[in-house]
Design a protein around this motif. Structure first.
Motif, PDB file in Angstrom:
ATOM      1  N   ASP A  36     -48.817 -76.261 109.396  1.00 29.92           N
ATOM      2  CA  ASP A  36     -50.220 -75.849 109.281  1.00 29.92           C
ATOM      3  C   ASP A  36     -50.454 -74.702 110.271  1.00 29.92           C
ATOM      4  O   ASP A  36     -50.258 -74.878 111.479  1.00 29.92           O
ATOM      5  CB  ASP A  36     -51.129 -77.037 109.594  1.00 29.92           C
ATOM      6  CG  ASP A  36     -52.564 -76.786 109.133  1.00 29.92           C
ATOM      7  OD1 ASP A  36     -53.121 -75.741 109.511  1.00 29.92           O
ATOM      8  OD2 ASP A  36     -53.118 -77.634 108.409  1.00 29.92           O
ATOM      9  N   GLN A  37     -50.841 -73.539 109.752  1.00 34.71           N
ATOM     10  CA  GLN A  37     -51.084 -72.369 110.595  1.00 34.71           C
ATOM     11  C   GLN A  37     -52.380 -71.679 110.132  1.00 34.71           C
ATOM     12  O   GLN A  37     -52.782 -71.803 108.968  1.00 34.71           O
ATOM     13  CB  GLN A  37     -49.927 -71.370 110.487  1.00 34.71           C
ATOM     14  CG  GLN A  37     -48.568 -71.917 110.856  1.00 34.71           C
ATOM     15  CD  GLN A  37     -48.349 -71.959 112.358  1.00 34.71           C
ATOM     16  OE1 GLN A  37     -49.235 -71.622 113.139  1.00 34.71           O
ATOM     17  NE2 GLN A  37     -47.163 -72.409 112.774  1.00 34.71           N
ATOM     18  N   PRO A  38     -53.055 -70.951 111.028  1.00 31.39           N
ATOM     19  CA  PRO A  38     -54.271 -70.233 110.627  1.00 31.39           C
ATOM     20  C   PRO A  38     -53.946 -69.020 109.755  1.00 31.39           C
ATOM     21  O   PRO A  38     -52.950 -68.334 109.973  1.00 31.39           O
ATOM     22  CB  PRO A  38     -54.881 -69.804 111.962  1.00 31.39           C
ATOM     23  CG  PRO A  38     -53.721 -69.731 112.906  1.00 31.39           C
ATOM     24  CD  PRO A  38     -52.771 -70.797 112.469  1.00 31.39           C
TER      25      PRO A  38
ATOM     26  N   GLY B 153     -57.218 -72.984 108.753  1.00 33.86           N
ATOM     27  CA  GLY B 153     -55.900 -73.595 108.853  1.00 33.86           C
ATOM     28  C   GLY B 153     -55.384 -73.993 107.476  1.00 33.86           C
ATOM     29  O   GLY B 153     -56.061 -74.689 106.714  1.00 33.86           O
TER      30      GLY B 153
ATOM     31  N   ARG C 154     -51.916 -75.362 105.120  1.00 39.52           N
ATOM     32  CA  ARG C 154     -50.594 -76.001 105.114  1.00 39.52           C
ATOM     33  C   ARG C 154     -49.742 -75.360 104.012  1.00 39.52           C
ATOM     34  O   ARG C 154     -50.144 -75.308 102.855  1.00 39.52           O
ATOM     35  CB  ARG C 154     -50.738 -77.501 104.889  1.00 39.52           C
ATOM     36  CG  ARG C 154     -49.464 -78.288 105.177  1.00 39.52           C
ATOM     37  CD  ARG C 154     -49.750 -79.779 105.347  1.00 39.52           C
ATOM     38  NE  ARG C 154     -48.581 -80.470 105.875  1.00 39.52           N
ATOM     39  CZ  ARG C 154     -48.255 -80.492 107.168  1.00 39.52           C
ATOM     40  NH1 ARG C 154     -49.020 -79.894 108.057  1.00 39.52           N
ATOM     41  NH2 ARG C 154     -47.168 -81.148 107.575  1.00 39.52           N
TER      42      ARG C 154
ATOM     43  N   TYR D 158     -62.226 -66.502 117.016  1.00 39.30           N
ATOM     44  CA  TYR D 158     -60.820 -66.824 116.775  1.00 39.30           C
ATOM     45  C   TYR D 158     -59.936 -66.096 117.780  1.00 39.30           C
ATOM     46  O   TYR D 158     -60.029 -64.879 117.947  1.00 39.30           O
ATOM     47  CB  TYR D 158     -60.442 -66.427 115.351  1.00 39.30           C
ATOM     48  CG  TYR D 158     -58.972 -66.524 115.029  1.00 39.30           C
ATOM     49  CD1 TYR D 158     -58.339 -67.755 114.944  1.00 39.30           C
ATOM     50  CD2 TYR D 158     -58.216 -65.369 114.811  1.00 39.30           C
ATOM     51  CE1 TYR D 158     -56.994 -67.850 114.645  1.00 39.30           C
ATOM     52  CE2 TYR D 158     -56.870 -65.448 114.510  1.00 39.30           C
ATOM     53  CZ  TYR D 158     -56.259 -66.692 114.431  1.00 39.30           C
ATOM     54  OH  TYR D 158     -54.923 -66.774 114.127  1.00 39.30           O
TER      55      TYR D 158
ATOM     56  N   TRP E 167     -47.898 -66.963 114.968  1.00 41.00           N
ATOM     57  CA  TRP E 167     -47.615 -68.271 114.403  1.00 41.00           C
ATOM     58  C   TRP E 167     -46.476 -68.928 115.192  1.00 41.00           C
ATOM     59  O   TRP E 167     -45.522 -68.272 115.604  1.00 41.00           O
ATOM     60  CB  TRP E 167     -47.206 -68.132 112.944  1.00 41.00           C
ATOM     61  CG  TRP E 167     -48.361 -67.791 112.040  1.00 41.00           C
ATOM     62  CD1 TRP E 167     -49.626 -68.255 112.120  1.00 41.00           C
ATOM     63  CD2 TRP E 167     -48.317 -66.897 110.923  1.00 41.00           C
ATOM     64  NE1 TRP E 167     -50.401 -67.722 111.113  1.00 41.00           N
ATOM     65  CE2 TRP E 167     -49.620 -66.890 110.360  1.00 41.00           C
ATOM     66  CE3 TRP E 167     -47.327 -66.123 110.319  1.00 41.00           C
ATOM     67  CZ2 TRP E 167     -49.952 -66.128 109.243  1.00 41.00           C
ATOM     68  CZ3 TRP E 167     -47.645 -65.367 109.209  1.00 41.00           C
ATOM     69  CH2 TRP E 167     -48.951 -65.374 108.675  1.00 41.00           C
TER      70      TRP E 167
END
Length: 524
Positions: A444-446, A458, A460, A517, A522
């Motif tokens: 899971d990353q923005p 976010g 996945r 943000y 990542w």
């Protein structure tokens, strides 16, 4: 055979005429047309088969704006012809002609001062022209032109953009006045031509208080201003010389925080683009950087274009609409990126974002597959448009984790996308791509999206994917992408099937405003 003084003087006049004509980039035919003569007459003068007349010399001096050089050669010729000897000097008794104007025109621009300022997401233009009526009739109106070109150098793209987003008279907020500051009279105006990207407007020497025509021998100044949003204005400002002009000054006023760079080119009726012949001066005034360029006696029909780029665009302040910050969404729309509507809530959830657009929004449609190799030329053109848009976008913002763009995001119904990974000089081109295999391992990353860039969410995704896609010649290949590159490619492949990253998020999950943000690489 000995050459007489008259012959030598006529030869000197012909050489001076030819020198200035070529310096101004005009053919003999073009010069003759502007002077009101038959082209053969100019040829005969330069070939010394005909002798110059006073009328010819006056017209040539003014059309070529030769700073008195042609007129002085004519005075020397007259001295020799009448046997007075010596070198004629331009004195009060035989002045340089103040101007000669083609039939039907009575105005001379003694000084044009044009200012373009970038303020709050708009380009504000103010032009002041000092006018002299050298004709025989009173002047009751003055024609101005407003033209926009969002993508200079790409006329097809500009035409499409302005057809979809036409420039309106109302948004120009045009204001015009006549006379010096403090005693200026407002001017009424009337539309002559109204096209998507081009306007011609008559400024009238009249208002509700009455008329005030410019009579022969009189002088005045006409000042007008208008504004155009950055979504319709390209990074250029052009001045065209349509009346005899003694002096022209152009100023470009830009925010210093954007680290602006300005350059310019000149074109004429018979010459390609060349760099400006005089230097553009630069000065800083508080938080503004002002570029000033001046030229003396520009030739008729010459065009001068100043262009710029912002080397620190990532630090640009938010664009302003109706007094509120609209940040990057406004700018991305200005380069043609289709925008997804954002709910009024400041921090919308994924579910609210999914339903914020009406059915049939272009980002919800499945893109048409390209018929390759039959549509190879079309595919190459689409990729070229994607690359041009990305080139502008990467000047707006630094994409440390890479960036991608799919054809539907430019309103193009085609199954094509471009991904630009960080650190690579060449992009990945995806034609008719589909994910044929994905790893069970996910993370899971923005993520962000150019179609609603002011938020992050976010998401996945698999750590490894295999994608089948086509080359321009129709051949099929399977490429493997891992980690960050797999995420970038998956995002763009989703776009081609009408899917957005908010569709992969839990409905109750809230997006993060870009202003809150903290961008980080990542983590894998």
């Amino acid at each position: 055979m000995a050459t007489s003084g008259v012959d030598r003087a006529a030869e000197a006049f012909a050489n001076e005429l030819a020198r200035w004509r070529m310096d101004r980039g005009m053919s003999k035919k073009q010069l003759a047309g502007l002077m009101g003569f038959d082209p053969s007459y100019v040829s005969h003068i330069e070939g010394r088969r005909h002798r110059p007349t006073e009328d010819f010399a006056r017209r040539a001096e003014t059309v070529l704006a030769a700073n008195g050089a042609i007129w002085q050669r004519f005075q020397e010729y007259e001295e020799a012809r009448h046997g007075r000897g010596g070198t004629a000097l331009i004195t009060k008794d035989v002045p340089i002609p103040p101007q000669w104007l083609p039939p039907g025109t009575g105005l001379v621009v003694e000084h044009e001062e044009a200012l373009l300022a970038y303020v709050g997401g708009e380009y504000v233009t103010t032009v002041r022209r000092a006018l002299y009526n050298a004709g025989t009739e009173p002047v009751s109106r003055y024609l101005i032109r407003v033209a926009v070109d969002r993508y200079p150098g790409d006329p097809d793209r500009s035409n499409r953009h302005h057809r979809d987003h036409p420039l309106s008279i109302e948004e120009l907020s045009l204001e015009a006045s006549c006379g010096d500051a403090g005693a200026a009279e407002p001017m009424n105006w009337r539309i002559k031509q109204d096209r998507d990207a081009f306007k011609e407007i008559w400024l009238l020497f009249e208002n509700s208080e009455g008329r005030f025509p410019l009579y022969p021998g009189e002088r005045t100044a006409v000042t007008y201003s208008y504004r155009v949003g950055e979504e319709k204005w390209g990074s250029w400002f052009q001045r065209a010389v349509r009346l005899p002009t003694r002096r022209m000054t152009v100023r470009i006023d830009l925010p210093s925080s954007l680290d602006p760079q300005v350059w310019g080119v000149e074109t004429s009726m018979s010459a390609e683009e060349t760099p400006l012949r005089t230097l553009i001066e630069r000065e800083t005034d508080g938080d503004r950087t002002i570029f000033t360029w001046t030229t003396e006696s520009p030739s008729l029909n010459a065009r001068f274009r100043l262009q710029w780029r912002f080397r620190a665009i990532a630090s640009a302040p938010p664009a302003m609409i109706n007094g509120t910050a609209d940040s990057y969404a406004h700018r991305l729309a200005s380069v043609g990126v289709v925008q997804w509507p954002v709910p009024e809530q400041r921090v919308p959830t994924a579910a609210e974002m999914r339903t914020s657009a009406l059915p049939g929004h272009p980002l919800r449609s499945k893109a048409r597959r390209l018929d390759l190799p039959a549509e190879e030329d079309q595919a190459r053109q689409i990729v070229s448009e994607l690359m041009q848009a990305l080139d502008e976008i990467t000047r707006m913002h630094l994409f440390g984790k890479g960036v991608g763009l799919a054809a539907p995001q430019l309103g193009i119904d085609a199954c094509a996308a471009v991904v630009w990974p960080p650190g690579r000089s060449d992009p990945i081109v995806l034609l008719n791509p589909s994910v044929v295999n994905a790893s069970a391992q996910e993370d899971d990353q923005p993520e962000g999206c150019l179609s609603y860039f002011d938020f992050r969410g976010g998401v996945r995704r698999p750590l490894r994917i295999e994608v089948e896609h086509q080359r321009y010649d129709g051949g099929r290949v399977v490429s493997t992408f891992e980690r960050g590159l797999a995420r970038l490619v998956s995002h763009e492949v989703d776009h081609l099937s009408g899917r957005l990253y908010i569709d992969r998020m839990p409905g109750a999950a809230a997006l993060t405003p870009l202003s809150e943000y903290a961008s980080q690489p990542w983590a894998y």
